[in-house]
Design a protein around this motif. Sequence first.
Motif, PDB file in Angstrom:
ATOM      1  N   LYS A 440      31.673  52.486  11.648  1.00 51.82           N
ATOM      2  CA  LYS A 440      30.781  52.674  10.513  1.00 51.82           C
ATOM      3  C   LYS A 440      29.324  52.435  10.898  1.00 51.82           C
ATOM      4  O   LYS A 440      28.423  53.148  10.456  1.00 51.82           O
ATOM      5  N   ASN A 441      29.056  51.422  11.722  1.00 52.58           N
ATOM      6  CA  ASN A 441      27.668  51.100  12.081  1.00 52.58           C
ATOM      7  C   ASN A 441      27.011  52.241  12.852  1.00 52.58           C
ATOM      8  O   ASN A 441      25.849  52.569  12.626  1.00 52.58           O
ATOM      9  N   VAL A 442      27.746  52.853  13.763  1.00 53.59           N
ATOM     10  CA  VAL A 442      27.173  53.943  14.562  1.00 53.59           C
ATOM     11  C   VAL A 442      26.947  55.165  13.687  1.00 53.59           C
ATOM     12  O   VAL A 442      25.892  55.820  13.763  1.00 53.59           O
ATOM     13  N   LYS A 443      27.910  55.511  12.817  1.00 51.76           N
ATOM     14  CA  LYS A 443      27.731  56.657  11.938  1.00 51.76           C
ATOM     15  C   LYS A 443      26.555  56.444  10.999  1.00 51.76           C
ATOM     16  O   LYS A 443      25.769  57.364  10.736  1.00 51.76           O
ATOM     17  N   ARG A 444      26.401  55.218  10.507  1.00 52.30           N
ATOM     18  CA  ARG A 444      25.297  54.931   9.605  1.00 52.30           C
ATOM     19  C   ARG A 444      23.961  55.032  10.337  1.00 52.30           C
ATOM     20  O   ARG A 444      22.970  55.531   9.796  1.00 52.30           O
ATOM     21  N   ALA A 445      23.915  54.573  11.611  1.00 53.38           N
ATOM     22  CA  ALA A 445      22.661  54.647  12.369  1.00 53.38           C
ATOM     23  C   ALA A 445      22.264  56.085  12.660  1.00 53.38           C
ATOM     24  O   ALA A 445      21.073  56.418  12.694  1.00 53.38           O
ATOM     25  N   ILE A 446      23.248  56.943  12.856  1.00 47.65           N
ATOM     26  CA  ILE A 446      22.934  58.341  13.151  1.00 47.65           C
ATOM     27  C   ILE A 446      22.477  59.071  11.893  1.00 47.65           C
ATOM     28  O   ILE A 446      21.557  59.907  11.957  1.00 47.65           O
ATOM     29  N   SER A 447      23.071  58.767  10.747  1.00 46.36           N
ATOM     30  CA  SER A 447      22.770  59.508   9.526  1.00 46.36           C
ATOM     31  C   SER A 447      21.511  59.023   8.827  1.00 46.36           C
ATOM     32  O   SER A 447      20.815  59.810   8.167  1.00 46.36           O
ATOM     33  N   GLU A 448      21.191  57.755   8.935  1.00 48.04           N
ATOM     34  CA  GLU A 448      20.042  57.206   8.222  1.00 48.04           C
ATOM     35  C   GLU A 448      18.841  57.123   9.147  1.00 48.04           C
ATOM     36  O   GLU A 448      18.921  56.618  10.265  1.00 48.04           O
ATOM     37  N   GLU A 449      17.705  57.582   8.651  1.00 54.90           N
ATOM     38  CA  GLU A 449      16.483  57.591   9.460  1.00 54.90           C
ATOM     39  C   GLU A 449      15.988  56.179   9.754  1.00 54.90           C
ATOM     40  O   GLU A 449      15.422  55.920  10.813  1.00 54.90           O
ATOM     41  N   ARG A 450      16.195  55.265   8.800  1.00 55.97           N
ATOM     42  CA  ARG A 450      15.685  53.908   9.019  1.00 55.97           C
ATOM     43  C   ARG A 450      16.474  53.147  10.088  1.00 55.97           C
ATOM     44  O   ARG A 450      16.086  52.064  10.494  1.00 55.97           O
ATOM     45  N   LYS A 451      17.592  53.723  10.528  1.00 59.53           N
ATOM     46  CA  LYS A 451      18.386  53.085  11.573  1.00 59.53           C
ATOM     47  C   LYS A 451      18.122  53.677  12.953  1.00 59.53           C
ATOM     48  O   LYS A 451      18.832  53.369  13.895  1.00 59.53           O
ATOM     49  N   GLN A 452      17.116  54.528  13.037  1.00 56.43           N
ATOM     50  CA  GLN A 452      16.855  55.190  14.314  1.00 56.43           C
ATOM     51  C   GLN A 452      16.514  54.194  15.422  1.00 56.43           C
ATOM     52  O   GLN A 452      16.702  54.479  16.594  1.00 56.43           O
ATOM     53  N   SER A 453      16.001  53.026  15.059  1.00 53.61           N
ATOM     54  CA  SER A 453      15.609  52.043  16.073  1.00 53.61           C
ATOM     55  C   SER A 453      16.794  51.502  16.858  1.00 53.61           C
ATOM     56  O   SER A 453      16.639  50.974  17.959  1.00 53.61           O
ATOM     57  N   LYS A 454      18.018  51.623  16.281  1.00 53.72           N
ATOM     58  CA  LYS A 454      19.200  51.102  16.959  1.00 53.72           C
ATOM     59  C   LYS A 454      19.818  52.103  17.919  1.00 53.72           C
ATOM     60  O   LYS A 454      20.762  51.773  18.646  1.00 53.72           O
ATOM     61  N   ILE A 455      19.342  53.348  17.888  1.00 49.36           N
ATOM     62  CA  ILE A 455      19.947  54.369  18.732  1.00 49.36           C
ATOM     63  C   ILE A 455      19.863  53.993  20.208  1.00 49.36           C
ATOM     64  O   ILE A 455      20.822  54.147  20.974  1.00 49.36           O
ATOM     65  N   LEU A 456      18.695  53.488  20.625  1.00 48.77           N
ATOM     66  CA  LEU A 456      18.519  53.131  22.029  1.00 48.77           C
ATOM     67  C   LEU A 456      19.489  52.027  22.443  1.00 48.77           C
ATOM     68  O   LEU A 456      20.038  52.049  23.551  1.00 48.77           O
ATOM     69  N   ALA A 457      19.740  51.072  21.560  1.00 49.68           N
ATOM     70  CA  ALA A 457      20.688  50.001  21.869  1.00 49.68           C
ATOM     71  C   ALA A 457      22.094  50.554  22.011  1.00 49.68           C
ATOM     72  O   ALA A 457      22.873  50.128  22.883  1.00 49.68           O
ATOM     73  N   TYR A 458      22.456  51.528  21.181  1.00 45.93           N
ATOM     74  CA  TYR A 458      23.785  52.131  21.283  1.00 45.93           C
ATOM     75  C   TYR A 458      23.928  52.938  22.573  1.00 45.93           C
ATOM     76  O   TYR A 458      24.994  52.953  23.203  1.00 45.93           O
ATOM     77  N   ILE A 459      22.867  53.619  22.982  1.00 42.45           N
ATOM     78  CA  ILE A 459      22.911  54.359  24.251  1.00 42.45           C
ATOM     79  C   ILE A 459      23.107  53.400  25.422  1.00 42.45           C
ATOM     80  O   ILE A 459      23.880  53.667  26.353  1.00 42.45           O
ATOM     81  N   THR A 460      22.427  52.254  25.366  1.00 40.86           N
ATOM     82  CA  THR A 460      22.588  51.247  26.422  1.00 40.86           C
ATOM     83  C   THR A 460      24.019  50.729  26.465  1.00 40.86           C
ATOM     84  O   THR A 460      24.589  50.517  27.552  1.00 40.86           O
ATOM     85  N   ALA A 461      24.636  50.526  25.273  1.00 39.55           N
ATOM     86  CA  ALA A 461      26.022  50.058  25.242  1.00 39.55           C
ATOM     87  C   ALA A 461      26.955  51.088  25.862  1.00 39.55           C
ATOM     88  O   ALA A 461      27.901  50.732  26.598  1.00 39.55           O
ATOM     89  N   LEU A 462      26.712  52.356  25.630  1.00 41.25           N
ATOM     90  CA  LEU A 462      27.556  53.398  26.219  1.00 41.25           C
ATOM     91  C   LEU A 462      27.374  53.479  27.734  1.00 41.25           C
ATOM     92  O   LEU A 462      28.322  53.771  28.465  1.00 41.25           O
TER      93      LEU A 462
END
Length: 550
Positions: A440-462
């Motif tokens: 849910k957290n990843v889907k929410r970060a992708i769909s919501e613009e205000r969560k764009q700051s977490k994208i880089l952290a998710y890429i690092t985790a991958l």
Amino acid sequence: MEEEEDEGVWCSSDSGDDDVEERKSQNVDALIRGNLIVKRQSLLPRVLSVSQGAAVCRKPFKPPCSKSDASGYNQDLTRRLSARKRFVPWGSSSALPRPALEELKLNVPVSVTESHVEEVKLSLPPGIDPLVLWQWHPQDSDNGPPEANFTTITVDPFLVRFLRPHQREGVQFMFDCVSGLCTSPNIHGCILADDMGLGKTLQSITLLYTLICQGFDGKPMVRKAIIVTPTSLVSNWEAEINKWVGERVRLVALCESTREDVISGIDNFISPQSNLQVLIVSYETFRMHSSKFSSSGSCDLLICDEAHRLKNDQTITNRALAALPCKRRILLSGTPLQNDLEEFFAMVNFTNPGILGDIAHFRRYYEAPIICGREPAAPPEEKKLGAERSAELSVNVNRFILRRTNALLSNHLPPKIVEVVCCKLTPLQSDLYKHFIQSKNVKRAISEERKQSKILAYITALKKLCNHPKLIYDTIRNGSPGTSGFEDCIRFFPPEMLSGRSGSWTGGHGAWVELSGKMHVLARLLAHLRQRTNDRIVLVSNYTQVYGNK
């Protein structure tokens, strides 16, 4: 002279076999009962069978030949021993006699003569010339008298044969600087800023060995040398010196030593009676014991590896090294000097103190005009003045700074080939990846613009997941930031990973490798290379944890 011995153990050689056996049995019985008798007995009658042995031992030693003929005897012996020496030149199948001792002037063995130069030519492979760093010419009357016996300083052939053209140039450059042969009389040090892989260590060892063995007046130019390096490179320098010059140089390396061993090693090195020539020490160790090197004869040549650590002249380490009473200083750094002029001044001033004046003069004369001239809105006259001062600074420092890039190796290396290998995910990695992208957290970060700051952290985790799932496991177990998206993932990991102490893996090395597609391919590749070649492999990773958990 006396020795302590068992009364019953020793027996005369004249005793019969029965007496020996009886004496042995008595000794055994006495040892078992604890009644073994020990007494002090003079050793002299057993080794000296002359009359009045004690008086003879007290007499001064008398040499086998008289003083009058000792000189002639030694010369004759040396000449006969030298006649037996032979050497086989490179590419020849027959031995040739060495030059006569009178021609080589071996009464000063550390020097190089003209006949020695001929020997160098004979022992080098075809197409490689001797590396003569300095040779006296009649017009150079200021550099030495015409009647001097030694007119050349030449690098030993066993080192010359391994030097590439740019390394020969580097050795010559450093020699000119530290020997005072530069045009400026204030230059006694240099900075060798070659890229990694160009052989700064070999160039430094070549110069070091040459200066330890030779000099302008036939005496060694360097008697004591100190190599200061990061702690991790102390043993590497020791291994490199042993590799290139072997036991020709007497050295002491203080690596992973106790405080007592460090103090003992330093005291032994700086002792006037010591025969040690090179000390290899870390920056931290030198800083803690810098007071021991305050005497003028403690160091004749200083070599600082990874010298960009000296770009701040306010550090205690920099000040301790700057206070060393040694003019000949060589800085080695593969890191190019940046645009910070004050850091540049610190390294230059450490190498040749006062060559650019004090820091106040440098700021006023060089730094301020150069910085002002770089401003886009600067008037033409300021840009012109800045360019002039920058050119003047370059001319002054280029006399003792040598910088070469890896482009020099293009003629010596095969073409560079880059292969991109895509490694398939293991079942564990695949399960973790599917769980992550469906969370849910990843889907929410992708769909919501205000969560764009977490994208880089998710890429690092991958990226960590692609390296090895153990990195994800450690993050989840420690509750560190970055667990978002991997909630309830412990169930995917094998039970063996959970059974070890503190979560350590207990399934063996092979099972550990099988958990990662990258590691599996890498392990097979390394095993293949180890069987087929002797190549050295360099592994590069963005995460030090990859190495720590291997």
